[in-house]
Design a protein around this motif. Structure first.
Motif, PDB file in Angstrom:
ATOM      1  N   GLU A  25      -8.673   4.038  -3.481  1.00 21.08           N
ATOM      2  CA  GLU A  25      -7.415   4.298  -4.186  1.00 21.08           C
ATOM      3  C   GLU A  25      -6.214   3.947  -3.309  1.00 21.08           C
ATOM      4  O   GLU A  25      -5.226   3.362  -3.799  1.00 21.08           O
ATOM      5  CB  GLU A  25      -7.368   5.756  -4.628  1.00 21.08           C
ATOM      6  N   ASP A  26      -6.290   4.283  -2.023  1.00 20.13           N
ATOM      7  CA  ASP A  26      -5.180   3.975  -1.109  1.00 20.13           C
ATOM      8  C   ASP A  26      -5.001   2.462  -0.960  1.00 20.13           C
ATOM      9  O   ASP A  26      -3.866   1.962  -0.923  1.00 20.13           O
ATOM     10  CB  ASP A  26      -5.435   4.601   0.262  1.00 20.13           C
ATOM     11  N   THR A  27      -6.113   1.742  -0.867  1.00 25.97           N
ATOM     12  CA  THR A  27      -6.028   0.287  -0.698  1.00 25.97           C
ATOM     13  C   THR A  27      -5.385  -0.368  -1.914  1.00 25.97           C
ATOM     14  O   THR A  27      -4.493  -1.216  -1.783  1.00 25.97           O
ATOM     15  CB  THR A  27      -7.432  -0.300  -0.466  1.00 25.97           C
ATOM     16  N   VAL A  28      -5.824   0.010  -3.102  1.00 26.70           N
ATOM     17  CA  VAL A  28      -5.240  -0.552  -4.320  1.00 26.70           C
ATOM     18  C   VAL A  28      -3.755  -0.203  -4.407  1.00 26.70           C
ATOM     19  O   VAL A  28      -2.928  -1.054  -4.768  1.00 26.70           O
ATOM     20  CB  VAL A  28      -6.007  -0.049  -5.560  1.00 26.70           C
ATOM     21  N   SER A  29      -3.401   1.016  -4.049  1.00 26.75           N
ATOM     22  CA  SER A  29      -1.990   1.422  -4.090  1.00 26.75           C
ATOM     23  C   SER A  29      -1.141   0.587  -3.139  1.00 26.75           C
ATOM     24  O   SER A  29      -0.010   0.207  -3.462  1.00 26.75           O
ATOM     25  CB  SER A  29      -1.855   2.913  -3.738  1.00 26.75           C
ATOM     26  N   LYS A  30      -1.674   0.272  -1.976  1.00 23.32           N
ATOM     27  CA  LYS A  30      -0.910  -0.527  -1.014  1.00 23.32           C
ATOM     28  C   LYS A  30      -0.717  -1.962  -1.506  1.00 23.32           C
ATOM     29  O   LYS A  30       0.330  -2.569  -1.247  1.00 23.32           O
ATOM     30  CB  LYS A  30      -1.602  -0.494   0.348  1.00 23.32           C
ATOM     31  N   PHE A  31      -1.722  -2.503  -2.190  1.00 21.66           N
ATOM     32  CA  PHE A  31      -1.516  -3.821  -2.804  1.00 21.66           C
ATOM     33  C   PHE A  31      -0.377  -3.752  -3.820  1.00 21.66           C
ATOM     34  O   PHE A  31       0.522  -4.600  -3.803  1.00 21.66           O
ATOM     35  CB  PHE A  31      -2.803  -4.302  -3.488  1.00 21.66           C
ATOM     36  N   ARG A  32      -0.410  -2.756  -4.675  1.00 17.68           N
ATOM     37  CA  ARG A  32       0.593  -2.671  -5.732  1.00 17.68           C
ATOM     38  C   ARG A  32       1.976  -2.325  -5.170  1.00 17.68           C
ATOM     39  O   ARG A  32       2.979  -2.941  -5.536  1.00 17.68           O
ATOM     40  CB  ARG A  32       0.161  -1.639  -6.775  1.00 17.68           C
ATOM     41  N   GLU A  33       2.047  -1.364  -4.263  1.00 21.95           N
ATOM     42  CA  GLU A  33       3.345  -0.956  -3.713  1.00 21.95           C
ATOM     43  C   GLU A  33       3.957  -2.043  -2.838  1.00 21.95           C
ATOM     44  O   GLU A  33       5.181  -2.196  -2.785  1.00 21.95           O
ATOM     45  CB  GLU A  33       3.176   0.334  -2.902  1.00 21.95           C
ATOM     46  N   GLY A  34       3.108  -2.823  -2.166  1.00 24.68           N
ATOM     47  CA  GLY A  34       3.606  -3.891  -1.316  1.00 24.68           C
ATOM     48  C   GLY A  34       3.891  -5.182  -2.059  1.00 24.68           C
ATOM     49  O   GLY A  34       4.287  -6.170  -1.441  1.00 24.68           O
ATOM     50  N   ARG A  35       3.655  -5.190  -3.385  1.00 19.46           N
ATOM     51  CA  ARG A  35       3.887  -6.368  -4.223  1.00 19.46           C
ATOM     52  C   ARG A  35       3.033  -7.549  -3.759  1.00 19.46           C
ATOM     53  O   ARG A  35       3.485  -8.693  -3.703  1.00 19.46           O
ATOM     54  CB  ARG A  35       5.371  -6.763  -4.257  1.00 19.46           C
TER      55      ARG A  35
END
Length: 755
Positions: free
Chosen positions: A255-265
């Motif tokens: 979940e953290d990895t996917v969030s970092k992809f999305r938050e980091g654009r």
């Protein structure tokens, strides 16, 4: 003179058609051999002649091979009964004859003699053709010869980081595919070798040969794709970016990895789990009995404690999940059952990478024999629940236990999907390939490569050689798999990957994951730009994939296909054609640009993610050598190119995301067919697509379009608005944005206006 002249009457046959009795046939014709036996002659598919060399009393039928498309309709041919020197058949692509002294002759459609064999002998295991210093393409490649397009031989086999096929295109003017009945483990007992004046095929056991007259490599490759079967169009998400690693830790880590992809654009469409998704231990040290505690078809609760729920949550974030599979068993109970039924191969998985380490093979007596229908039936039922749970695709690893393991393994996976869904597209990524797999929807990656500049530089050549050998969708472990990479190397590899058929990172559990934000701000920003370019190219690439399916036109290809008379292109492997775009990424540690531009007018691609601030055209032939920027990817469009680009989106599910940008490059007329469909199902195979035909008139400075097809009204992922970017020697001009109606035109001559 008699042999060469006869095929010239083929146009007369076409013109007269049903008006005369020309003896159209599909049934095999036989020619006797002077030493006994005979040669069976027929057509296979629209463009190939099939040759079968049969000994006395040999009444076998054609060899069934996974390499040849089973549903390909055979071309009609005529049997020239007036020919008295032997037996001759003629189709629209040329003629094939066997004389009574045993020689075989292949002709082009215009009557030109292409090649002749030495006298055929059914008791021998060789077939020898004449050659006029013909260069051979399409063998496949390993790390040893990845940077060489033309080689004199092929010994077909599959291996980690290598695949060789029993195929070549000869610049003498034809393609050839050799087929035998039974593999020898990961090798196929057939090979060829050229001396320059002779090409010698050697085989063990029954042998069928497919010959395809083709003046140019482009034509030869199209005939080969038609023979092996039309490559299926992957689902649209496969045209985005996929992040893989060995070492996903737990649910929170995912979940953290996917969030970092999305938050980091950082745009992304999929993630792939390694061993850790279904087991807590690897099976590498297992002996033949396996372990009673090992589970082959479950989940690891440390990572996936509620699989269906987790996959659904990821899908809500537009993330598809792929998982690794191995073609073997580890559980003792399953192994006992499989052995009792004769389902287990005697061969094992070769150790290491290239060259294969047979002495240190592993998974001894644990690899399934997927050639057996009952094995495929059983296996498909074991994995069908994964589709229902929400897994989207398979990452098939270590299937080099037999030359055709990957093919039949994929057939079992397709079967599992059809148990749950009759229309969803099948998609898989495999560590090796055999010709014909692409018609299933199976793609390939180049194996467990090293994180080195040398392996980065090999990647384009490996891709091009595998494309020519019959695998049009090639990926790699971006950044290298086996150990720690570095930020500059990974960035350059991401730039290469954005212009490959499939873009995917991977790394071992002992190395830092190849996720952009982990490599510093400068590298992370450059990788984001590469990903943004990848997503801007989705409508372009997706349309080219449809052209590959319908017309067998290679999307990714070496320059020599387009400029076969330019000797500078014959050995180029560091750059390639992506549709009409010439891609020459920087793969040197010193960031030097080295580009060869063939004849014509070339523009740097007008996209800020690639060539910031450049638009001046360059006339070829010309070589460009200079220093390059860290975030630069040299990409050039020829005059007349029409290139559709999407806005920057974070996943393919976000398309259209705004108006379509249609770039046109002044200096010549041009055209492009934009193809849109539902992106998920096989409905496109029955014509359920929306096609927008763009035509650029350079004299009028006008882009026109016509929409045709099943989906005239734009669907939820289709573009409904567009604007034009015209690139010329005067600079870059943008039109206003207009509705993309069924017909329309935009005039770019003075002030842009909708017509």
């Amino acid at each position: 003179a008699t042999m060469a002249a006869s095929p010239a009457w083929w146009p007369l046959v076409v013109c007269l058609g049903a008006a005369v009795n020309v003896g159209w046939k599909k049934e095999e014709i036989f020619a006797p051999l002077p030493g006994g036996g005979q040669v069976g002659m027929s057509t296979r598919g629209p463009s190939a002649f099939r040759v079968r060399i049969l000994g006395p009393g040999d009444n076998r039928g054609p060899i069934f091979s996974p390499m040849v498309g089973p549903d390909v309709e055979d071309a009609l041919f005529t049997h020239d009964t007036a020919y008295t020197a032997g037996v001759r058949i003629t189709s629209r692509v040329g003629a094939l004859e066997v004389t009574y002294d045993g020689q075989m002759h292949l002709f082009s459609a215009d009557g030109r003699l292409i090649t002749s064999s030495d006298p055929l002998d059914a008791s021998e295991s060789t077939v020898t053709f004449s050659s006029y210093k013909g260069a051979l393409y399409g063998r496949g490649a390993s790390p040893d010869d990845a940077q060489v397009l033309s080689e004199d031989s092929s010994t077909p086999q599959v291996c980690n980081t290598a695949t060789y096929a029993p195929y070549y295109y000869s610049t003498d003017g034809y393609s050839a595919l050799g087929v035998v009945e039974v593999p020898d483990g990961q090798r196929l007992p057939v090979s060829y070798q050229s001396t320059g004046s002779k090409i010698v095929w050697r085989h063990r056991g029954p042998f069928d040969l497919y010959l395809m007259p083709a003046k140019l490599l482009r034509e030869g490759t199209e005939a080969y794709m038609a023979l092996t079967g039309s490559p299926r169009v992957p689902p649209r998400y496969a045209f985005g970016f996929i992040a893989s690693r060995w070492g996903w830790e737990d649910r929170q880590y995912i979940e953290d990895t996917v969030s970092k992809f999305r938050e980091g654009r950082y745009p992304i469409d999929g993630i792939v789990f390694d061993f850790e998704w279904f087991t807590t231990e690897t099976d590498y040290p297992f002996t033949p009995p396996g372990k009673s505690s090992y589970q082959d078809f479950g989940y690891n609760p440390a990572l996936l404690d509620a699989p269906a729920q987790q996959f659904a949550q990821l899908a809500d974030k537009n993330i598809r999940v792929g998982v690794i599979r191995k073609p073997r068993l580890g559980n003792t109970g399953f192994l006992d059952m499989a052995r009792s039924k004769g389902w287990v191969l005697q061969a094992a998985e070769p150790g290491g990478a290239w060259p294969p380490d047979i002495a240190n093979s592993y998974a001894q007596k644990r690899c399934l024999d997927f050639t057996k229908p009952e094995v495929r039936d059983w296996y498909s039922h074991q994995i069908e629940h994964y589709y229902e749970d929400g897994i989207s695709f398979w990452w098939n690893d270590e299937g080099e236990s037999d030359y055709f393991t990957y093919y039949w393994w994929n057939v079992a996976e397709v079967q599992a999907l059809r148990l749950k869904d009759s229309v969803r597209r099948f998609y898989s990524l495999n560590r090796a390939f055999t010709p014909g797999m692409a018609r299933l929807g199976a793609t390939v990656w180049t194996g467990d490569i090293e994180p080195t500049w040398k392996d980065l530089q090999r990647t384009p050549g490996m891709m091009l050689n595998w494309v020519l050998a019959g695998a049009p969708y090639v990926a790699c472990d971006i950044g290298g798999f086996t150990r720690e990479s570095d930020g500059t190397l990974l960035t350059r590899w991401m730039q290469v990957g954005s212009f490959m058929p499939t873009m995917r990172v991977h790394s071992t559990y002992q190395a830092k994951p190849h996720f952009p934000w982990l490599w510093g701000e400068s590298a992370g920003n450059a990788m984001r730009r590469a990903l943004e370019m990848r997503y801007r190219l989705v409508p372009f690439h997706y349309s080219l994939a449809h052209a590959l399916y319908r017309k067998h036109k290679l999307w990714i290809r070496p320059l020599l296909i387009d400029w076969s008379s330019d000797s500078e292109t014959w050995s180029l492997v560091g750059q390639w054609m992506d549709g009409e775009l010439l891609v020459a990424p920087i793969t040197r540690e010193d960031s030097q640009v080295d580009v060869y531009l063939p004849s014509g007018l070339w523009y740097p691609l007008a996209a800020s993610q690639v060539t910031p601030g450049e638009s001046a055209p360059v006339s070829g032939p010309r070589r460009i050598q200079r220093g390059g920027g860290f975030d630069e990817v040299p990409v050039f469009a020829p005059a007349g190119a029409v290139v559709p680009l999407a806005p920057v989106v974070q996943s393919t599910a976000d398309l259209p995301g705004g108006p379509l940008e249609v770039q046109v490059y002044a200096g010549a007329d041009g055209s492009f067919e934009l193809v849109e469909d539902d992106g998920e199902t096989i409905a496109y195979e029955t014509g359920q697509v929306r096609t927008t035909a763009f035509v650029w008139s350079d004299r009028q400075r006008r882009l026109t379009w016509t929409v045709q097809g099943y989906l005239l009204a734009p669907g939820p992922r289709s573009f409904s608005k567009l604007f034009v970017t015209m690139v010329s020697s005067d600079g870059v001009r943008h039109s206003d944005t207009y509705l993309l109606g069924v017909v329309g035109a935009i005039d770019m001559s003075d002030e842009s206006r909708f017509v």
